[in-house]
Design a protein around this motif. Sequence first.
Motif, short mmCIF file in Angstrom:
data_model
loop_
_atom_site.label_atom_id
_atom_site.label_comp_id
_atom_site.label_asym_id
_atom_site.label_seq_id
_atom_site.Cartn_x
_atom_site.Cartn_y
_atom_site.Cartn_z
N ARG A 73 -0.91 -8.16 1.81
CA ARG A 73 -1.32 -7.47 0.59
C ARG A 73 -0.56 -7.97 -0.64
NH1 ARG A 73 -5.42 -3.83 -1.07
NH2 ARG A 73 -4.62 -2.59 -2.79
N ALA A 74 0.74 -8.23 -0.46
CA ALA A 74 1.57 -8.65 -1.59
C ALA A 74 1.09 -9.96 -2.20
CB ALA A 74 3.02 -8.79 -1.15
N SER A 75 0.45 -10.80 -1.39
CA SER A 75 0.00 -12.10 -1.90
C SER A 75 -1.09 -11.95 -2.97
CB SER A 75 -0.53 -12.98 -0.76
OG SER A 75 -1.69 -12.43 -0.18
N TYR A 76 -1.79 -10.81 -2.95
CA TYR A 76 -2.83 -10.58 -3.95
C TYR A 76 -2.26 -10.42 -5.35
CZ TYR A 76 -5.55 -9.30 0.24
OH TYR A 76 -6.15 -9.28 1.48
N LEU A 77 -0.97 -10.09 -5.42
CA LEU A 77 -0.34 -9.83 -6.72
C LEU A 77 0.08 -11.11 -7.43
CD1 LEU A 77 1.94 -6.79 -5.79
CD2 LEU A 77 -0.31 -6.74 -6.89
N GLY A 78 0.13 -12.21 -6.71
CA GLY A 78 0.54 -13.46 -7.33
C GLY A 78 1.95 -13.36 -7.87
N GLU A 79 2.14 -13.76 -9.12
CA GLU A 79 3.47 -13.79 -9.74
C GLU A 79 4.11 -12.40 -9.82
OE1 GLU A 79 5.32 -16.26 -10.57
OE2 GLU A 79 3.89 -17.90 -10.24
N ASP A 89 0.80 -1.22 0.00
CA ASP A 89 0.00 0.00 0.00
C ASP A 89 0.84 1.28 0.00
OD1 ASP A 89 -2.44 -1.38 0.06
OD2 ASP A 89 -2.33 -1.61 2.24
N ALA A 90 2.14 1.13 -0.16
CA ALA A 90 3.06 2.27 -0.22
C ALA A 90 3.06 3.08 1.08
CB ALA A 90 2.72 3.17 -1.41
N ASP A 91 2.82 2.40 2.20
CA ASP A 91 2.77 3.13 3.46
C ASP A 91 3.64 2.53 4.57
OD1 ASP A 91 1.31 0.85 3.99
OD2 ASP A 91 -0.54 1.88 4.56
N HIS A 92 4.41 1.50 4.26
CA HIS A 92 5.18 0.85 5.33
C HIS A 92 6.20 1.82 5.94
CE1 HIS A 92 6.77 -2.41 7.69
NE2 HIS A 92 7.98 -2.24 7.20
N GLY A 93 6.87 2.58 5.10
CA GLY A 93 7.86 3.52 5.62
C GLY A 93 7.24 4.58 6.51
#
Length: 209
Positions: A178-184, A35-39
């Motif tokens: 969230r990253a898992s939604y992107l798959g490959e 989500d571009a908010d970790h930092g």
Amino acid sequence: MTITVTQLSSWVRIYAELINEHTEELTQLDSAIGDADHGTNMQRGTAAVLAAIDANPADDAAALLKTAGMALVSKVGGASGPLYGTFFIRAAASAGAVTELSSHDFAKLLHAGLEGVVARGKPEPGDKTMFDALAPAVEAVDDALDDGASLSDALAAAVTAANAGRDATIPMLARKGRASYLGERSVGHQDPGATSAALLITAAARAFG
């Protein structure tokens, strides 16, 4: 080596400094697969930790670490707050209301924190999460101390292990968050959580080195 509450506080403060230095990097990593908010979330959270421990000076290890954990839970959005907060809260319970810790006490504290992360997020090796950096680091501390190394040398080994674990997330397929939604499409990107976890270990090495 004996670790004082002041040194534990230094660990937390150095971590906040490292997060502040790497905020943009963490956000860029998260923009690719999250989500571009970790930092910004971690920056806000660690700033809240510093404010909390300054407002409530701790007399013992448990109080310090619990204060840090509660601040992270309350101020960091997404999954990071509960995960890092749980790490510190479990570490606090392991440390206890003492003013000094041995090297092995600190290793146990790290284990307890890692177990908290597992209990909260259910990560497994290779899921492309903070676990992939944190778990090898904790294991490296154990192995080094068992071989008779100093805590300083054990944490140096832990930094190497954490950084290797962080880098190993790049080719991984994300299976959590969230990253898992992107798959490959998650393949080829460094995990931001693993990156901030590696900074936590780097902070410890600097505080106790």
